[in-house]
Motif scaffolding. Structure first.
Motif, PDB file in Angstrom:
ATOM      1  N   VAL A 140       0.838  -1.202   0.000  1.00 37.89           N
ATOM      2  CA  VAL A 140       0.000   0.000   0.000  1.00 37.89           C
ATOM      3  C   VAL A 140       0.873   1.252   0.000  1.00 37.89           C
ATOM      4  N   THR A 176       0.807   4.174  -3.003  1.00 32.01           N
ATOM      5  CA  THR A 176       0.327   5.532  -2.723  1.00 32.01           C
ATOM      6  C   THR A 176       1.433   6.575  -2.833  1.00 32.01           C
ATOM      7  N   VAL A 230      -1.598   0.887  -8.151  1.00 34.74           N
ATOM      8  CA  VAL A 230      -2.745   1.197  -7.295  1.00 34.74           C
ATOM      9  C   VAL A 230      -3.807   0.111  -7.437  1.00 34.74           C
ATOM     10  N   THR A 231      -4.081  -0.299  -8.670  1.00 33.82           N
ATOM     11  CA  THR A 231      -5.079  -1.338  -8.906  1.00 33.82           C
ATOM     12  C   THR A 231      -4.662  -2.654  -8.271  1.00 33.82           C
ATOM     13  N   LEU A 288      -5.049  -2.415  -4.457  1.00 35.36           N
ATOM     14  CA  LEU A 288      -6.454  -2.443  -4.056  1.00 35.36           C
ATOM     15  C   LEU A 288      -7.024  -3.852  -4.181  1.00 35.36           C
ATOM     16  N   HIS A 306      -6.020   1.093   5.002  1.00 33.22           N
ATOM     17  CA  HIS A 306      -5.527   0.800   3.650  1.00 33.22           C
ATOM     18  C   HIS A 306      -6.529   1.241   2.589  1.00 33.22           C
ATOM     19  N   LEU A 307      -7.792   0.924   2.800  1.00 31.85           N
ATOM     20  CA  LEU A 307      -8.809   1.291   1.813  1.00 31.85           C
ATOM     21  C   LEU A 307      -8.978   2.801   1.724  1.00 31.85           C
ATOM     22  N   LEU A 348      -6.228   3.997  -0.569  1.00 33.53           N
ATOM     23  CA  LEU A 348      -6.222   3.521  -1.950  1.00 33.53           C
ATOM     24  C   LEU A 348      -7.436   3.974  -2.750  1.00 33.53           C
ATOM     25  N   LEU A 349      -8.601   4.028  -2.124  1.00 30.44           N
ATOM     26  CA  LEU A 349      -9.819   4.336  -2.880  1.00 30.44           C
ATOM     27  C   LEU A 349      -9.777   5.696  -3.565  1.00 30.44           C
ATOM     28  N   ALA A 382      -8.042   5.303  -6.856  1.00 27.51           N
ATOM     29  CA  ALA A 382      -8.407   4.169  -7.697  1.00 27.51           C
ATOM     30  C   ALA A 382      -9.023   4.579  -9.030  1.00 27.51           C
ATOM     31  N   VAL A 388     -13.540  -1.357  -7.628  1.00 27.72           N
ATOM     32  CA  VAL A 388     -13.775  -0.245  -6.705  1.00 27.72           C
ATOM     33  C   VAL A 388     -15.067  -0.478  -5.915  1.00 27.72           C
ATOM     34  N   ALA A 448     -14.353  -2.901  -3.229  1.00 25.69           N
ATOM     35  CA  ALA A 448     -13.561  -2.268  -2.178  1.00 25.69           C
ATOM     36  C   ALA A 448     -14.444  -1.381  -1.305  1.00 25.69           C
TER      37      ALA A 448
END
Length: 595
Positions: free
Chosen positions: A332, A336, A345-346, A349, A371-372, A375-376, A379, A386, A389
């Motif tokens: 992660v 980021t 990134v994908t 995730l 983490h989410l 990343l979201l 994304a 997505v 997620a």
């Protein structure tokens, strides 16, 4: 004659060996022309000292790293020619001689590291006091520095230039090679970079490549993983094993498992060595390539973990994630970075979503939410990944942050419906049931759990099975419809494939015991709960392979249920006292009055 050591043995240092006198120019062929003593002179000097003291002689060879091979040959010849001599050698690697006894100098224990830090800090900053928050900061500094004495001393010398110990700890979290001080006489002790670099200079080119590439690992790694990461670095796969062994013997790597054991050995790079290796990797322009391979490997690892979970080997899936948790966090971190490509990134995730069971079932929800959350926003477009997620984030937010959970579900629902994804639609309903249960609406919760159980396909990956929703339905119905709750619990136990899902089976058994208890069948409920808990306790892993707690949330629920069952019944409310009729043995006098 040299000084004696603590045991009373005569010691001879490098400067204590008598130099041979220079022969005059033009001397015969047998005359030596060098001031450096020959081997025969050294043997003679050691023999003479032994004869004078009539005891063993201790020869100290300090800092033999640069001439380790020559030193090994010298020691071997000395032991053959002077049997009474004992040799003490300080070196990063063992000499490899038959009768050699190796004493490895390990890092300081936590208390010793803190004590050393405080002693040096008081010399640098006399007003420094480690009390309260400052004491916690010092403990954190020593933990980050892994108890390395030189690093601890250099860090203590930085207190004058930092606003607080907490600021120093934060800076050390980002890297350690910048630590330096002008005082030490030896150049390699003036900075942590020089100390680690002195070991790097002694390595061969393949070892340096393995060191640099392996610096992208934040946690433990195995030989095949290192070989995958070193592809393209000029190191053949069959060379990686020997390079790792040499780096471990030099103290660059820690070996976490016993070689030849049930599990393949795992290695962990010390923090200072990892920072130095990352610097060398960036200087060589290979950091991006190494990170790309790191991300690819751990993306595949998350896929394997999810397949293991769905195939019924849930203990192995949890162990795989546990062993690589630090590198999933690093995944992660790499994804980021400002310059991270969208593909990373994908991949990150997808890896976080694939190990959904680690965040939910094994109670690492706070870490998963963090983490989410990182990343979201990066994304990009709203796709199916997505949406999954966001559903997972909603599930993790449901117990403590229902507003965020509802907002996320509102974004997931249109995507799931347009895609015709029954599994995602049903799992949205399951989270809605959790939200209703949290606000005390058992009837709505039961409706949502029933919809989830009827919608999610039997063997759909990526989330809880329908059995989990049926078990939740039984618990939600137990307070208002005990009979329906019992039927839902029996349906959960009979659902296809439930015996291949240890988590779902444990939840279904808990629901059955819970409904029995609510129906008044206390003894039967106790037996069911106790038998389920015993089943979890007897699932012992092979020796030497510690596992994460087996289904900790289910275990806690079973313990609460057993405590509730075994609790003594509440004492009945005291009956109101009724005044007793008055009794009087005396004969009252009769009085009459006439009006």
């Amino acid at each position: 004659m040299g000084p004696r050591d603590a045991a009373g043995r005569r010691t001879v240092g490098a400067g204590a060996v008598p130099d041979a006198r220079k022969a005059p120019r033009g001397a015969g062929a047998g005359a030596r022309t060098k001031a450096r003593p020959a081997f025969t002179d050294l043997v003679s000097a050691l023999g003479a000292l032994g004869a004078l003291d009539r005891g063993p002689v201790l020869l100290l060879l300090d800092d033999a790293d640069a001439v380790r091979t020559e030193c090994a040959g010298l020691v071997q010849r000395l032991l053959m020619d002077v049997p009474g001599v004992r040799v003490l050698v300080t070196c990063r690697q063992a000499l490899g001689l038959g009768e050699e006894r190796v004493l490895r100098v390990t890092p300081l224990a936590a208390d010793s590291a803190v004590e050393l830090f405080l002693a040096r800090a008081r010399a640098t900053a006399p007003g420094f006091r480690a009390e309260g928050a400052q004491a916690a900061a010092v403990a954190r500094i020593c933990r980050v520095l892994e108890g390395v004495p030189l690093a601890v001393e250099l860090a203590a010398g930085q207190l004058d230039g930092e606003p607080s110990a907490w600021a120093l700890a934060e800076r050390l979290e980002q890297g350690q090679c910048w630590l330096a001080a002008p005082g030490p006489a030896l150049h390699r002790h003036r900075s942590l970079r020089s100390a680690v670099g002195s070991a790097y200079l002694l390595c061969e080119r393949p070892e340096r490549a393995v060191w640099s590439r392996s610096s992208v690992f934040a946690g433990a790694f195995t030989e095949p993983t290192a070989a995958f990461l070193c592809a393209g670095a000029g190191v053949a796969p069959h060379q990686v094993s020997a390079c790792l062994a040499r780096l471990a013997s030099a103290g660059v790597l820690d070996t976490l498992d016993e070689p030849g054991g049930l599990r393949p050995p795992r290695y962990r790079m010390t923090r200072a060595a990892r920072d130095f290796g990352a610097e060398r990797l960036c200087a060589a322009g290979e950091f991006a390539v190494a990170v790309e391979r790191h991300v690819l490997h751990h993306r595949r690892l998350a896929e394997v973990a999810e397949h293991l979970w769905n195939a019924g080997d849930q203990r192995q899936a949890a162990r795989l994630v546990r062993d690589n948790a630090a590198d999933l966090t690093a995944l992660v971190e790499y994804a980021t970075r400002p310059d991270a490509p969208a593909a990373q990134v994908t991949a990150a995730l997808a890896a976080v979503v694939d190990v959904w069971f680690w965040w939910t079932v094994h109670e690492h929800g706070e870490e998963g939410r963090a983490h989410l959350a990182r990343l979201l926003p990066r994304a990009g477009a709203d796709g199916h990944l997505v949406a999954r997620a966001r559903w997972l984030a909603a599930w993790l937010h449901a117990p403590g942050d229902p507003a965020t959970a509802r907002a996320l579900l509102g974004q997931v629902w249109p995507v799931a419906v347009l895609a015709g994804d029954d599994a995602l639609i049903g799992r949205v309903a399951h989270v809605q049931g959790v939200l209703a249960w949290e606000r005390g609406d058992a009837r709505t919760a039961a409706d949502c759990f029933r919809q989830a159980a009827d919608t999610v396909p039997a063997h759909a990956p990526g989330g809880p099975a329908p059995t989990v929703s049926l078990a939740a339905l039984a618990v939600a119905q137990a307070g208002t419809s005990p009979g329906a709750a019992g039927r839902s619990a029996r349906r959960a136990l009979a659902y296809p494939g439930v015996r291949d899902d240890a988590w779902a089976m444990a939840l279904a058994r808990h629901a059955r015991a819970y409904t029995d208890h609510r129906q008044g069948h206390t003894a039967r409920a106790w037996r069911r709960a106790h038998r389920t808990l015993t089943t979890l306790d007897t699932r012992v892993a092979p020796p030497g392979t510690p596992d994460p707690p087996d289904l900790p949330a289910v275990r806690a629920s079973l313990h609460r249920l057993l405590t509730e069952i075994e609790a003594p019944p509440p004492a009945p409310a005291p009956r109101p006292s009724v005044p007793a009729p008055r009794t009087d043995t005396s004969t009252p006098s009769r009085t009459s009055s006439r009006s």
